[in-house]
Design an enzyme around this catalytic site. Sequence first.
Site, PDB file in Angstrom:
ATOM      1  N   HIS A  87       3.941  -7.592  -9.735  1.00  0.00           N
ATOM      2  CA  HIS A  87       3.173  -8.807  -9.387  1.00  0.00           C
ATOM      3  C   HIS A  87       4.073 -10.037  -9.500  1.00  0.00           C
ATOM      4  O   HIS A  87       4.059 -10.914  -8.644  1.00  0.00           O
ATOM      5  CB  HIS A  87       1.986  -9.007 -10.339  1.00  0.00           C
ATOM      6  CG  HIS A  87       0.963  -7.920 -10.343  1.00  0.00           C
ATOM      7  ND1 HIS A  87       0.646  -7.200 -11.466  1.00  0.00           N
ATOM      8  CD2 HIS A  87       0.150  -7.436  -9.358  1.00  0.00           C
ATOM      9  CE1 HIS A  87      -0.319  -6.329 -11.186  1.00  0.00           C
ATOM     10  NE2 HIS A  87      -0.636  -6.440  -9.919  1.00  0.00           N
ATOM     11  N   ARG A 101       2.266  -1.322  -1.261  1.00  0.00           N
ATOM     12  CA  ARG A 101       3.293  -0.484  -1.878  1.00  0.00           C
ATOM     13  C   ARG A 101       3.585   0.783  -1.107  1.00  0.00           C
ATOM     14  O   ARG A 101       4.720   1.129  -0.857  1.00  0.00           O
ATOM     15  CB  ARG A 101       2.883  -0.116  -3.312  1.00  0.00           C
ATOM     16  CG  ARG A 101       3.119  -1.235  -4.288  1.00  0.00           C
ATOM     17  CD  ARG A 101       2.370  -1.010  -5.550  1.00  0.00           C
ATOM     18  NE  ARG A 101       0.937  -0.982  -5.274  1.00  0.00           N
ATOM     19  CZ  ARG A 101       0.006  -1.007  -6.200  1.00  0.00           C
ATOM     20  NH1 ARG A 101       0.344  -1.016  -7.457  1.00  0.00           N
ATOM     21  NH2 ARG A 101      -1.259  -1.019  -5.882  1.00  0.00           N
ATOM     22  N   LYS A 110     -14.801  -3.233 -11.744  1.00  0.00           N
ATOM     23  CA  LYS A 110     -13.795  -2.337 -12.315  1.00  0.00           C
ATOM     24  C   LYS A 110     -13.831  -2.430 -13.826  1.00  0.00           C
ATOM     25  O   LYS A 110     -14.015  -3.518 -14.370  1.00  0.00           O
ATOM     26  CB  LYS A 110     -12.400  -2.819 -11.861  1.00  0.00           C
ATOM     27  CG  LYS A 110     -11.773  -2.012 -10.767  1.00  0.00           C
ATOM     28  CD  LYS A 110     -10.323  -2.405 -10.623  1.00  0.00           C
ATOM     29  CE  LYS A 110      -9.643  -1.717  -9.465  1.00  0.00           C
ATOM     30  NZ  LYS A 110      -8.247  -2.097  -9.346  1.00  0.00           N
ATOM     31  N   SER A 118      -0.383  -1.330 -12.352  1.00  0.00           N
ATOM     32  CA  SER A 118      -0.984  -1.598 -13.665  1.00  0.00           C
ATOM     33  C   SER A 118      -1.535  -0.307 -14.261  1.00  0.00           C
ATOM     34  O   SER A 118      -1.455  -0.085 -15.466  1.00  0.00           O
ATOM     35  CB  SER A 118      -2.108  -2.630 -13.533  1.00  0.00           C
ATOM     36  OG  SER A 118      -1.612  -3.835 -13.030  1.00  0.00           O
TER      37      SER A 118
HETATM   38  P1  ADP Z   1      -6.408  -4.730  -7.312  1.00  0.00           P
HETATM   39  O1  ADP Z   1      -7.308  -4.184  -8.348  1.00  0.00           O
HETATM   40  O2  ADP Z   1      -7.049  -5.743  -6.414  1.00  0.00           O
HETATM   41  O3  ADP Z   1      -5.589  -3.722  -6.551  1.00  0.00           O
HETATM   42  P2  ADP Z   1      -4.000  -5.316  -8.767  1.00  0.00           P
HETATM   43  O4  ADP Z   1      -3.897  -6.246  -9.921  1.00  0.00           O
HETATM   44  O5  ADP Z   1      -3.756  -3.863  -9.043  1.00  0.00           O
HETATM   45  O6  ADP Z   1      -5.415  -5.599  -8.173  1.00  0.00           O
HETATM   46  O7  ADP Z   1      -3.025  -5.778  -7.615  1.00  0.00           O
HETATM   47  C1  ADP Z   1      -3.100  -7.069  -7.069  1.00  0.00           C
HETATM   48  C2  ADP Z   1      -2.159  -7.148  -5.909  1.00  0.00           C
HETATM   49  O8  ADP Z   1      -0.840  -6.935  -6.368  1.00  0.00           O
HETATM   50  C3  ADP Z   1      -2.392  -6.085  -4.816  1.00  0.00           C
HETATM   51  O9  ADP Z   1      -2.172  -6.680  -3.556  1.00  0.00           O
HETATM   52  C4  ADP Z   1      -1.341  -5.075  -5.088  1.00  0.00           C
HETATM   53  O10 ADP Z   1      -0.956  -4.394  -3.892  1.00  0.00           O
HETATM   54  C5  ADP Z   1      -0.212  -5.960  -5.586  1.00  0.00           C
HETATM   55  N1  ADP Z   1       0.712  -5.207  -6.413  1.00  0.00           N
HETATM   56  C6  ADP Z   1       0.425  -4.440  -7.480  1.00  0.00           C
HETATM   57  N2  ADP Z   1       1.543  -3.867  -7.982  1.00  0.00           N
HETATM   58  C7  ADP Z   1       2.569  -4.295  -7.199  1.00  0.00           C
HETATM   59  C8  ADP Z   1       3.967  -4.038  -7.170  1.00  0.00           C
HETATM   60  N3  ADP Z   1       4.542  -3.198  -8.018  1.00  0.00           N
HETATM   61  N4  ADP Z   1       4.704  -4.675  -6.231  1.00  0.00           N
HETATM   62  C9  ADP Z   1       4.105  -5.498  -5.342  1.00  0.00           C
HETATM   63  N5  ADP Z   1       2.795  -5.764  -5.296  1.00  0.00           N
HETATM   64  C10 ADP Z   1       2.030  -5.172  -6.204  1.00  0.00           C
END
Ligand code: ADP
Length: 160
Positions: A17, A89, A41, A127
Site C-alpha cells: 500500500h 496484483r 469485513k 494484508s
Molecule cells: P480491500 O479490502 O478493499 O481489498 P485492501 O486494504 O486489501 O482493501 O487493499 C486496498 C487496495 O490496495 C486495493 O486496491 C489493493 O489491490 C491494493 N493493494 C493491496 N496490497 C497491495 C500491494 N502489495 N501492492 C499494491 N497494491 C496493493
Amino acid sequence: MIRAAFPGTFDPITFGHEALVARASGLFDEIIVAVAAGVHKQTIFSLDERLRMTAKSLPQNNVSVESFDGLLADFLRARECRIILRGLRAVSDFEFESQFAHINKTLDGNIETLFLPPSNEYIHLSSTMVREVAMLGGDVAKFVSVHVAKALLEKIAPCR
Ligand code: ADP
C-alpha cells in the site's frame, strides 16, 4: 486540481500500500486514502487503529487519511473526487476489481477507476498474508513498517 481516492480496508497497511500511495502522490494533486469502516469485513484492527497506523505510514504532504462508511460512490461525491485508485496484483484480483469498477461507474457515471500495477517486490503481498504470518509467529519486518509490526504483535499476543 486532480484528487484521487485510494479505498481499502488497510487491516493493516503494508509496504505494498505504502509504495502504491508514494507513486500515486506524484501523479495527482491530492490523494485521499479512504479506510473502510469495515462493516462488510471482519477486521483484526479497529477502525481507529487502522486510521492511526495508515496515517503514520504515509508522510506525503498531499496524502490525507479518512474513514468512510457506506457507499464509496457517496463518499467520493461528498469529497468532490471522481477517481478511484486500486492496485491490481494478480489475475485473481481482476474479477473482483472489474466488478467493483463497473458497479461504481453504474452508481455514478462520473467515477473512473484507475489501476496501478504493484511494485515488483510487493506483487504477492497482502494484508491477509501479513496477518497469517504474524499469527503463526513469523517475522513481518519485510512486509510492514516497524510500528505496524509492533501493533500486530500486541494484537495477536493474547491469542497465542
Ligand atoms: P480491500 O479490502 O478493499 O481489498 P485492501 O486494504 O486489501 O482493501 O487493499 C486496498 C487496495 O490496495 C486495493 O486496491 C489493493 O489491490 C491494493 N493493494 C493491496 N496490497 C497491495 C500491494 N502489495 N501492492 C499494491 N497494491 C496493493
